[in-house]
Scaffold this motif. Structure first.
Motif, PDB file in Angstrom:
ATOM      1  N   VAL A  31      20.905  38.940  24.576  1.00 33.58           N
ATOM      2  CA  VAL A  31      21.130  39.972  24.842  1.00 33.58           C
ATOM      3  C   VAL A  31      21.140  40.461  26.190  1.00 33.58           C
ATOM      4  CG1 VAL A  31      20.952  42.492  24.382  1.00 33.58           C
ATOM      5  CG2 VAL A  31      20.104  40.910  22.526  1.00 33.58           C
ATOM      6  N   THR A  32      21.966  41.025  26.992  1.00 34.07           N
ATOM      7  CA  THR A  32      21.834  41.336  28.196  1.00 34.07           C
ATOM      8  C   THR A  32      20.450  41.883  28.689  1.00 34.07           C
ATOM      9  OG1 THR A  32      22.867  43.616  28.304  1.00 34.07           O
ATOM     10  CG2 THR A  32      24.385  41.470  28.560  1.00 34.07           C
ATOM     11  N   ALA A  33      19.969  41.689  30.080  1.00 34.07           N
ATOM     12  CA  ALA A  33      18.682  42.218  30.380  1.00 34.07           C
ATOM     13  C   ALA A  33      18.862  43.690  30.156  1.00 34.07           C
ATOM     14  CB  ALA A  33      18.297  41.732  31.860  1.00 34.07           C
ATOM     15  N   GLU A  34      19.829  44.340  30.724  1.00 35.08           N
ATOM     16  CA  GLU A  34      20.007  46.025  30.417  1.00 35.08           C
ATOM     17  C   GLU A  34      19.919  46.281  28.863  1.00 35.08           C
ATOM     18  OE1 GLU A  34      19.748  48.627  32.829  1.00 35.08           O
ATOM     19  OE2 GLU A  34      19.273  46.865  34.068  1.00 35.08           O
ATOM     20  N   LEU A  35      20.815  45.613  28.011  1.00 40.00           N
ATOM     21  CA  LEU A  35      20.791  46.027  26.655  1.00 40.00           C
ATOM     22  C   LEU A  35      19.271  45.854  25.960  1.00 40.00           C
ATOM     23  CD1 LEU A  35      22.355  47.293  24.256  1.00 40.00           C
ATOM     24  CD2 LEU A  35      23.338  45.053  23.739  1.00 40.00           C
ATOM     25  N   THR A  36      18.589  44.958  26.490  1.00 40.87           N
ATOM     26  CA  THR A  36      17.182  44.555  25.956  1.00 40.87           C
ATOM     27  C   THR A  36      16.203  45.724  26.281  1.00 40.87           C
ATOM     28  OG1 THR A  36      17.415  42.291  26.357  1.00 40.87           O
ATOM     29  CG2 THR A  36      15.207  42.996  26.243  1.00 40.87           C
ATOM     30  N   LYS A  37      16.359  46.279  27.670  1.00 41.92           N
ATOM     31  CA  LYS A  37      15.784  47.399  27.940  1.00 41.92           C
ATOM     32  C   LYS A  37      15.877  48.499  27.039  1.00 41.92           C
ATOM     33  CE  LYS A  37      15.195  46.235  32.952  1.00 41.92           C
ATOM     34  NZ  LYS A  37      15.647  46.596  34.127  1.00 41.92           N
ATOM     35  N   GLU A  38      17.196  48.815  26.869  1.00 38.70           N
ATOM     36  CA  GLU A  38      17.837  50.038  25.888  1.00 38.70           C
ATOM     37  C   GLU A  38      17.291  49.975  24.591  1.00 38.70           C
ATOM     38  OE1 GLU A  38      21.897  51.490  24.028  1.00 38.70           O
ATOM     39  OE2 GLU A  38      21.687  50.850  26.098  1.00 38.70           O
ATOM     40  N   GLN A 189      12.191  38.819  40.279  1.00 41.11           N
ATOM     41  CA  GLN A 189      13.413  38.129  39.597  1.00 41.11           C
ATOM     42  C   GLN A 189      13.515  38.742  38.391  1.00 41.11           C
ATOM     43  OE1 GLN A 189      12.211  34.172  40.284  1.00 41.11           O
ATOM     44  NE2 GLN A 189      13.713  33.665  41.929  1.00 41.11           N
ATOM     45  N   VAL A 190      12.795  39.126  37.441  1.00 35.97           N
ATOM     46  CA  VAL A 190      12.906  39.574  36.184  1.00 35.97           C
ATOM     47  C   VAL A 190      13.060  41.218  36.287  1.00 35.97           C
ATOM     48  CG1 VAL A 190      11.976  37.644  34.873  1.00 35.97           C
ATOM     49  CG2 VAL A 190      10.399  39.641  35.680  1.00 35.97           C
ATOM     50  N   GLY A 191      12.937  41.838  37.456  1.00 29.70           N
ATOM     51  CA  GLY A 191      13.193  43.160  37.608  1.00 29.70           C
ATOM     52  C   GLY A 191      11.804  44.161  37.426  1.00 29.70           C
ATOM     53  N   GLU A 252      10.677  41.568  29.479  1.00 33.13           N
ATOM     54  CA  GLU A 252      10.854  40.572  30.602  1.00 33.13           C
ATOM     55  C   GLU A 252      10.297  39.088  30.174  1.00 33.13           C
ATOM     56  OE1 GLU A 252      10.421  44.439  32.382  1.00 33.13           O
ATOM     57  OE2 GLU A 252       9.364  43.422  31.000  1.00 33.13           O
ATOM     58  N   ILE A 253       9.118  39.241  29.102  1.00 29.19           N
ATOM     59  CA  ILE A 253       9.048  37.968  28.680  1.00 29.19           C
ATOM     60  C   ILE A 253       9.970  37.090  27.879  1.00 29.19           C
ATOM     61  CG2 ILE A 253       7.053  37.027  27.050  1.00 29.19           C
ATOM     62  CD1 ILE A 253       5.087  38.766  28.223  1.00 29.19           C
ATOM     63  N   LYS A 254      10.666  38.009  27.041  1.00 27.28           N
ATOM     64  CA  LYS A 254      11.799  37.562  26.429  1.00 27.28           C
ATOM     65  C   LYS A 254      12.960  36.898  27.261  1.00 27.28           C
ATOM     66  CE  LYS A 254      15.968  39.278  24.135  1.00 27.28           C
ATOM     67  NZ  LYS A 254      16.135  38.254  23.452  1.00 27.28           N
ATOM     68  N   GLN A 255      13.132  37.630  28.388  1.00 24.13           N
ATOM     69  CA  GLN A 255      14.275  36.908  29.203  1.00 24.13           C
ATOM     70  C   GLN A 255      13.629  35.456  29.865  1.00 24.13           C
ATOM     71  OE1 GLN A 255      15.686  39.144  32.587  1.00 24.13           O
ATOM     72  NE2 GLN A 255      14.505  40.784  31.991  1.00 24.13           N
ATOM     73  N   LEU A 256      12.418  35.521  30.034  1.00 26.37           N
ATOM     74  CA  LEU A 256      11.791  34.137  30.394  1.00 26.37           C
ATOM     75  C   LEU A 256      11.930  33.048  29.485  1.00 26.37           C
ATOM     76  CD1 LEU A 256       8.666  35.300  32.735  1.00 26.37           C
ATOM     77  CD2 LEU A 256      10.803  33.897  33.396  1.00 26.37           C
ATOM     78  N   LEU A 257      11.228  33.354  28.256  1.00 29.39           N
ATOM     79  CA  LEU A 257      11.118  32.568  27.221  1.00 29.39           C
ATOM     80  C   LEU A 257      12.872  31.937  26.891  1.00 29.39           C
ATOM     81  CD1 LEU A 257       8.851  33.907  24.536  1.00 29.39           C
ATOM     82  CD2 LEU A 257       8.370  32.186  26.222  1.00 29.39           C
ATOM     83  N   ALA A 277      26.997  36.586  32.284  1.00 32.28           N
ATOM     84  CA  ALA A 277      26.697  37.863  33.093  1.00 32.28           C
ATOM     85  C   ALA A 277      25.512  38.743  32.579  1.00 32.28           C
ATOM     86  CB  ALA A 277      27.963  38.834  33.616  1.00 32.28           C
ATOM     87  N   GLY A 278      24.546  38.984  33.211  1.00 32.77           N
ATOM     88  CA  GLY A 278      23.592  39.958  32.806  1.00 32.77           C
ATOM     89  C   GLY A 278      22.288  39.451  32.302  1.00 32.77           C
ATOM     90  N   SER A 279      22.338  38.046  32.224  1.00 32.32           N
ATOM     91  CA  SER A 279      21.380  37.253  31.920  1.00 32.32           C
ATOM     92  C   SER A 279      20.561  36.617  33.029  1.00 32.32           C
ATOM     93  CB  SER A 279      21.658  36.052  31.071  1.00 32.32           C
ATOM     94  OG  SER A 279      22.294  36.619  29.776  1.00 32.32           O
ATOM     95  N   LEU A 280      19.214  36.192  32.799  1.00 33.59           N
ATOM     96  CA  LEU A 280      18.517  35.555  34.035  1.00 33.59           C
ATOM     97  C   LEU A 280      18.931  34.307  34.168  1.00 33.59           C
ATOM     98  CD1 LEU A 280      15.614  36.519  35.325  1.00 33.59           C
ATOM     99  CD2 LEU A 280      14.485  35.159  33.544  1.00 33.59           C
ATOM    100  N   ARG A 281      19.178  34.085  35.523  1.00 30.01           N
ATOM    101  CA  ARG A 281      19.554  32.950  35.982  1.00 30.01           C
ATOM    102  C   ARG A 281      18.490  31.709  36.021  1.00 30.01           C
ATOM    103  NH1 ARG A 281      22.405  35.473  40.093  1.00 30.01           N
ATOM    104  NH2 ARG A 281      21.338  34.241  41.762  1.00 30.01           N
ATOM    105  N   ARG A 282      18.764  30.498  36.154  1.00 30.80           N
ATOM    106  CA  ARG A 282      17.726  29.303  36.182  1.00 30.80           C
ATOM    107  C   ARG A 282      16.798  29.344  37.483  1.00 30.80           C
ATOM    108  NH1 ARG A 282      18.574  23.466  34.190  1.00 30.80           N
ATOM    109  NH2 ARG A 282      16.546  22.717  34.426  1.00 30.80           N
TER     110      ARG A 282
END
Length: 503
Positions: A31-38, A189-191, A252-257, A277-282
């Motif tokens: 899921v994109t980072a923005e959609l995860t927040k929502e 980096q994770v906002g 944010e932890i979801k993005q990292l995992l 697009a919209g995902s955490l980069r390496r």
């Protein structure tokens, strides 16, 4: 279906096409980072956002087939991801198109421990209807067809050992190494706002501590286990995708995992993940002191060679055309048709030249851009036949260089030149990173095409080399420096079960 494997070409990583990728967007948790927040704010599950999410997944799936020669896909995603399985659930044009991509090696199933693509995976909940359709699709391949399937090793003993060594163990090691990162940079980096960076660091510390406890007790450290503890709503299956707003920094932890989970297979096979697009980069993993060369790229150690990635490029202006966002209206058969065109083949050939020798970037990038424009005209022609909708678009190339905590971006493609630098807190002590090529539409919008590709790793051995690079960049025409690095989101992965639990 293939009998006794007579139609299966069993290959390992060296047998993949140059530039093969793994598409992160096909991950069942993507899921994109923005959609995860929502989702977290409104208590929504993956099913609740399926409409918007499926549209994104489908578009990214098609873009991976358009922009790369070969896409490696976890075998479970063929029948557990509706964005893929919808093409072969029934007989017809779309199933034949899917079969065509399999026969040509454009889609390559990754098998974890199975020997046939139609073997039922162990300890995995699967969509039974889609799985039977998948078997029918494989059974319906032409008698002369050869289906490529890839494993870490086709020796079962070596494969089990390799799976643990290359997938399970690196996942645990990367999780346990999070607290060794520059935590303020990681928060950025994770906002996470800087005034909450300390709280975020404590939450990451608890994640690492729990991971260490599992390892000490000889229990598997898997994404599912960590999701249940730090991300998911208690009592809900991880597969439901209900993320708990009461668990500190769950998004944010979801993005990292997810990022850690997604890079392991690509690393194990010497490939780069294709990040949507919209995902955490390496770059958020801060692997700057231990940069490894990849089969699809190389490590650049010369500051002057790196600056060449940022030098101004002269491209012809594209006055008009049709927006690649029209990809949403295409069918899989259109993608097959596009891949058969001269425009697609010349574009991919040009991209291969950059991948094979990133240091010769200046010699080849103009060709990549020109063929990219031609390809998207062809794509837009296909889309306009279905919708009759034509829009203007303005193709742009970005070169993104991450070195330590600094991010340098060069943009061109519309007779203008822009070069910005954001020097982060870690830049003076860490000197590694990567070079990324981004092809996008200058007319911004959620549905506009943006394709990002890692080209090379970067490592400077001394502070002097880093400072030399910075001085060279600052002298480039049009350079301006902004306050701080942007978040690391822009834009492969695999499904969980139990092997210990399935990776």
């Amino acid at each position: 279906m293939p009998q006794n494997g007579d139609q299966v070409d069993r290959i390992e990583a060296p047998g993949l096409a140059r530039g093969a990728v793994i598409a992160q967007s096909l991950d069942n948790q993507w899921v994109t980072a923005e959609l995860t927040k929502e989702m977290i704010a409104k208590g929504r599950s993956l099913r609740d956002v399926d409409g918007a999410r499926s549209l994104d997944v489908r578009a990214e799936y098609f873009r991976s087939l358009i922009n790369t020669r070969q896409v490696v896909v976890n075998r479970v995603y063929f029948y557990n991801n509706l964005a893929v399985s919808c093409d072969f659930l029934e007989e017809g044009t779309s199933r034949r198109a899917h079969q065509d991509l399999l026969c040509k090696g454009a889609l390559v199933p990754f098998l974890l421990q199975e020997r046939e693509p139609t073997d039922r995976p162990l300890n995995v909940d699967i969509d039974e209807t889609a799985f039977e359709s998948w078997r029918e699709t494989i059974a319906g391949l032409p008698a002369t067809a050869r289906l490529k399937c890839v494993r870490l090793s086709w020796d079962d003993v070596q494969n089990r050992q390799g799976t643990r060594a290359a997938l399970f163990n690196p996942f645990a090691a990367r999780v346990q190494g999070l607290t060794a990162k520059d935590m303020r940079l990681l928060a950025t980096q994770v906002g996470v706002p800087q005034d909450r960076a300390h709280d975020f660091a404590r939450a990451v510390g608890r994640l690492v501590e729990y991971s260490n406890e599992l390892r000490v007790d000889d229990k598997p450290v898997t994404r599912n286990v960590l999701y249940q503890r730090f991300i998911s709503v208690p009592g809900s299956p991880v597969s439901d995708g209900r993320y708990d707003k009461n668990k500190p920094f769950s998004g944010e932890i979801k993005q990292l995992l997810d990022l850690i989970y997604n890079v392991n297979l690509a690393d194990a096979m010497g490939m780069y993940p294709l990040t949507p697009a919209g995902s955490l980069r390496r770059l958020a993993l801060q692997e700057w002191r231990d940069v490894r060369g990849q089969s699809s790229g190389q490590t650049i150690t010369d500051p002057e060679a790196l600056v060449s990635y940022l030098k101004r490029q002269a491209f012809d202006t594209v006055q008009a055309g049709l927006t690649p966002a029209a990809i949403d209206s295409l069918e899989l058969a259109d993608i097959v048709s596009l891949r058969d065109t001269d425009e697609w083949n010349t574009y991919i050939d040009a991209f291969d030249l950059i991948i094979s020798d990133p240091t010769a970037f200046n010699d080849h990038v103009n060709s990549v851009f020109r063929h990219y424009v031609d390809l998207n005209r062809k794509l837009s022609d296909l889309a306009s036949r279905r919708t009759g909708d034509a829009k203007e678009w303005a193709p742009v190339i970005e070169i993104v260089v991450n070195v330590g905590g600094a991010v340098f971006t060069a943009i061109t493609g519309d007779e203008t030149w822009s070069l910005t630098g954001a020097v982060g807190t870690a830049a003076a002590s860490t000197y590694g990173g990567s070079v990324q090529l981004v092809l996008r539409n200058r007319i911004a919008g959620h549905r506009e095409q943006k394709f990002a590709r890692e080209l090379a790793n970067v490592r400077f051995d001394t502070k002097n080399e880093w400072e030399q690079f910075q001085r060279l960049v600052e002298r480039l025409p049009g350079y301006r420096q902004i306050a701080s690095p942007v978040t690391a989101t822009s834009a492969a992965t695999m499904q969980d079960d139990n092997l210990p639990p399935e990776y």
